[in-house]
Design an enzyme around this catalytic site. Structure first.
Site, PDB file in Angstrom:
ATOM      1  N   GLU A 189    -101.058  -5.660  93.193  1.00  0.00           N
ATOM      2  CA  GLU A 189    -100.232  -5.733  94.399  1.00  0.00           C
ATOM      3  C   GLU A 189     -99.940  -4.317  94.904  1.00  0.00           C
ATOM      4  O   GLU A 189     -99.418  -3.488  94.162  1.00  0.00           O
ATOM      5  CB  GLU A 189     -98.923  -6.455  94.097  1.00  0.00           C
ATOM      6  CG  GLU A 189     -98.060  -6.658  95.336  1.00  0.00           C
ATOM      7  CD  GLU A 189     -96.705  -7.271  95.013  1.00  0.00           C
ATOM      8  OE1 GLU A 189     -96.107  -7.849  95.924  1.00  0.00           O
ATOM      9  OE2 GLU A 189     -96.255  -7.148  93.863  1.00  0.00           O
ATOM     10  N   TYR A 206     -99.324  -4.718 103.663  1.00  0.00           N
ATOM     11  CA  TYR A 206     -99.194  -5.345 102.340  1.00  0.00           C
ATOM     12  C   TYR A 206    -100.570  -5.850 101.919  1.00  0.00           C
ATOM     13  O   TYR A 206    -101.294  -6.464 102.715  1.00  0.00           O
ATOM     14  CB  TYR A 206     -98.215  -6.525 102.381  1.00  0.00           C
ATOM     15  CG  TYR A 206     -98.128  -7.284 101.080  1.00  0.00           C
ATOM     16  CD1 TYR A 206     -97.201  -6.921 100.108  1.00  0.00           C
ATOM     17  CD2 TYR A 206     -98.988  -8.350 100.813  1.00  0.00           C
ATOM     18  CE1 TYR A 206     -97.128  -7.607  98.899  1.00  0.00           C
ATOM     19  CE2 TYR A 206     -98.929  -9.029  99.608  1.00  0.00           C
ATOM     20  CZ  TYR A 206     -97.996  -8.659  98.660  1.00  0.00           C
ATOM     21  OH  TYR A 206     -97.932  -9.340  97.469  1.00  0.00           O
TER      22      TYR A 206
END
Length: 420
Positions: free
Chosen positions: A228, A141
């Site tokens: 993101e 992530y």
């Protein structure tokens, strides 16, 4: 992957009851984010855009991949677990056959996709992303966002990619790492080294560092508020790829980023948010059943937190501002009651510049015009409060009055429970 919290909020083990992001951000579709990343030299899967089943098949043939992923292009998250009103399960599909890509497109395009982040009615799918499927060796992530707590950009990284970052924060918070970046110096080699080491990337360190630096360049040069990547992957072929991206931009940068802002898709806008903006009201839809009308963002947040404290669930964030008039109050009521999930309304007003009698008149007119049928809880305080209360009392409309915010929240929750 949608509206992530601040770096500090993600990594705190004890979090506030409720988080609401500012709404003045441009959202891009995944294919638009991929196009932007490709311009900055950021690796993504090879992909094609399709608006018809025929285009979907053609795109698959041109990609000439061993396996294809077909992804519905909507702004809401949770596409993979969603369902179409065509009967198809899942807004993300895998297949090895270009003919099957066409058949899947026939069940996706023009149909509504319902996910955990859409309304129960779903969202129409007008475009599909057709991409080559890649095999993951590791999933990570990675996000870059502007965080007031750090007075600048922060990189958030975790070796736990491919899942909800807030779930990671709750279950394994020690696996989330923050790296504030000095915006005056820009990203440095020691910054990318830190992130790569925390992610545990060993075989493709240099490539990963380069990709992180390129993502930061995109973030700064495009006036983004959030980049993101989930997942940020290392493939079995030894390539670092950004598989899924969410990029937001600050509206204040629209004059500098005119091309990107021209990509705005109005069909994805919540009609209630559009209606609110026309009357200078700040509205964000949520998934609860207590409609809220408050003046001031801080008071709105406090109101929603206290509703949660008493086991209620707010249906919206609606700030009428400090100088709303009767007409705006009436429109606010119309917007709130247009949500079929609303089972009660809580009005919490502190009259300063805004006078309580003006709010009261707006409430009365709105309740009469829309024939309000759900319980209405009103707490007024401040300028002309006694006059406002008098107007409500003599209006003939059914109002549950409250003396303070705690009292108001409890009464709103009780009203909802009584109506169920």
């Amino acid at each position: 992957m949608f509206r992530i919290k601040s770096a500090l909020q993600i990594t705190k083990t004890t979090q506030p009851f409720l988080q609401v992001s500012q709404k003045r951000f441009l959202n891009l579709h995944e294919y638009q984010s991929k196009e932007l990343m490709n311009r900055f030299g950021i690796n993504t899967q090879r992909w094609k855009l399709a608006q018809t089943p025929e285009e979907a098949k053609k795109g698959a043939l041109e990609l000439n991949a061993k396996e294809f992923v077909v992804k519905a292009q909507i702004h809401a998250g949770g596409r993979g677990k969603g369902h179409f009103n065509s009967g198809l399960k899942g807004g993300v599909q895998l297949t090895t056959c270009p003919n099957q890509v066409e058949k899947l497109a026939e069940k996706m395009l023009g149909f509504k996709l319902t996910t955990k982040q859409t309304s129960p009615e779903g969202v129409p799918v007008r475009k599909l992303l057709i991409a080559e499927s890649v095999n993951f060796e590791h999933e990570y992530y990675l996000a870059i966002l502007m965080d007031r707590a750090y007075l600048g950009p922060v990189i958030i990284a975790s070796p736990q990619g491919g899942m909800d970052i807030e779930q990671v924060a709750e279950e394994t918070p020690h696996l989330i790492f923050n790296r504030p970046i000095d915006i005056t110096k820009g990203i440095q080699e020691e910054d990318t080294t830190f992130i790569v080491e925390k992610l545990g990337i060993t075989n493709q360190k240099q490539q990963a560092q380069q990709q992180i630096a390129q993502l930061y360049n995109l973030f700064v040069q495009m006036d983004a508020t959030q980049v993101e990547i989930n997942p940020f992957v290392e493939t079995t072929e030894g390539k670092i790829i950004c598989v899924d991206a969410k990029i937001n931009f600050d509206d204040n940068a629209s004059y500098r980023q005119q091309e990107v802002f021209s990509w705005h898709d109005p069909t994805e806008d919540d009609p209630r948010e559009l209606a609110a903006s026309q009357f200078n009201l700040n509205y964000i839809a949520m998934d609860g059943n207590i409609g809220c009308m408050v003046n001031g963002a801080g008071l709105a947040m406090a109101t929603m937190d206290i509703i949660k404290l008493y086991n209620g669930s707010p249906a919206n964030f609606l700030d009428v501002g400090g100088g709303a008039n009767e007409s705006q109050v009436k429109e606010a009521f119309k917007i709130i009651t247009s949500d079929s999930n609303v089972k009660a309304i809580l009005v919490n007003i502190f009259g300063g510049i805004m006078k309580c009698d003006v709010i009261a008149k707006g409430i009365i007119n709105a309740a009469r015009e829309i024939n309000l049928s759900v319980p209405l809880v009103v707490r007024l305080e401040g300028t002309n409060v006694e006059l406002g209360k008098k107007l409500l009392k003599e209006s003939g409309i059914k109002v549950i009055t409250a003396d303070n915010l705690d009292d108001a929240a409890q009464k709103a929750v009780q009203a909802v429970n009584g109506s169920q």
